[in-house]
Design an enzyme around this catalytic site. Structure first.
Site, mmCIF file in Angstrom:
data_model
loop_
_atom_site.group_PDB
_atom_site.id
_atom_site.type_symbol
_atom_site.label_atom_id
_atom_site.label_comp_id
_atom_site.label_asym_id
_atom_site.label_seq_id
_atom_site.Cartn_x
_atom_site.Cartn_y
_atom_site.Cartn_z
ATOM 1 N N ASP A 39 0.868 -1.166 0.000
ATOM 2 C CA ASP A 39 0.000 0.000 0.000
ATOM 3 C C ASP A 39 0.916 1.231 0.000
ATOM 4 O O ASP A 39 2.061 1.154 0.433
ATOM 5 C CB ASP A 39 -0.861 -0.059 1.268
ATOM 6 C CG ASP A 39 -1.616 1.218 1.489
ATOM 7 O OD1 ASP A 39 -2.256 1.695 0.539
ATOM 8 O OD2 ASP A 39 -1.564 1.750 2.624
HETATM 9 MG MG LIG Z 1 -2.946 3.124 3.523
#
Ligand SMILES: [Mg+2]
Length: 231
Positions: free
Chosen positions: A9
């Site tokens: 991420d």
């Molecule tokens: Mg994040």
């Protein structure tokens, strides 16, 4: 054996989004003639987080997040300001800079060459492109999957399936996602049968029904963990 695939991420995992957001929103308000008081920024943050959660559950679309968050805030405060202008200003300020999460640069350097790295982000394409360029980290990644370009968002299994299809020689058993969000990174990973590692630097409580395979408090722990998973 092929190198393990690491999906990472971006926001609040590699780059400090909270810090960047706070600065960009202050500059936006100032540009719009509104004094960026702490209280106002906090309220914006709350509304923004709420809108992203609604996107994750499919309740609203991306545009309703990006414009809607300003619309809700301005309505609440009784301000007559164009939310579309606020969105444009904010995105341009946000795409201009970057701050790393602690240990992120060292981590990328230590994983280089040993693993195949990919970014999986729910951000906006133009903003993320600017931040990645500013941070200079694109060369670490074999590919970058921004949800706006992929056509759907984490945690939807479709988002992950489309990413998997774009990864040459993808092997589900040799793939892990690392991210700070249980409701998008970890839930999406669980739904699509890959390993999941929750990066939880603020030691937040868990969410019932979303149990990651691994949890870490610092990015420094990643190399050893990966060695353990893929030994
Ligand atoms: Mg994040």
């Amino acid at each position: 054996m092929t190198k393990p695939i690491i999906l990472m991420d971006l926001d609040d995992t590699i780059l400090d989004f909270h810090k960047a957001e706070k600065l960009a929103i202050s500059r936006t308000f100032r540009e719009l003639g509104v004094e960026p008081e702490e209280k106002l920024i906090r309220r914006y943050s709350e509304i923004n987080a709420m809108q992203w959660k609604r996107l994750e559950t499919g309740e609203i679309n991306r545009e309703q997040v990006l414009v809607g968050r300003f619309e809700l805030l301005f309505n609440e405060l009784g301000l007559e300001i164009s939310s579309k202008r606020a969105k444009a200003l904010y995105e341009s300020f946000l795409s201009q800079g970057h701050y790393f999460m602690p240990g992120a640069e060292e981590l990328l350097e230590s994983l280089r060459g040993r693993y195949r790295l990919f970014i999986c982000s729910n951000g906006t394409a133009v903003v993320q492109a600017g931040r990645l360029k500013s941070a200079g980290i694109s060369p670490y990644f074999e590919d970058i999957f921004i949800s706006e370009e992929i056509g759907c968002n984490k945690p939807s299994p479709e988002y992950f399936r489309r990413c998997f299809r774009r990864i040459p020689d993808f092997d589900q058993n040799r793939c892990v996602i690392i991210g700070d969000s249980l409701s998008s990174d970890i839930l999406g990973g669980i739904r699509t049968g890959i390993k999941t590692c929750w990066y939880n630097p603020r030691h937040l409580p868990g969410i019932e029904g979303i149990v990651p395979d691994y949890e870490i408090g610092e990015l420094e722990q990643v190399p050893e963990l990966l060695q353990r998973i893929f030994c």
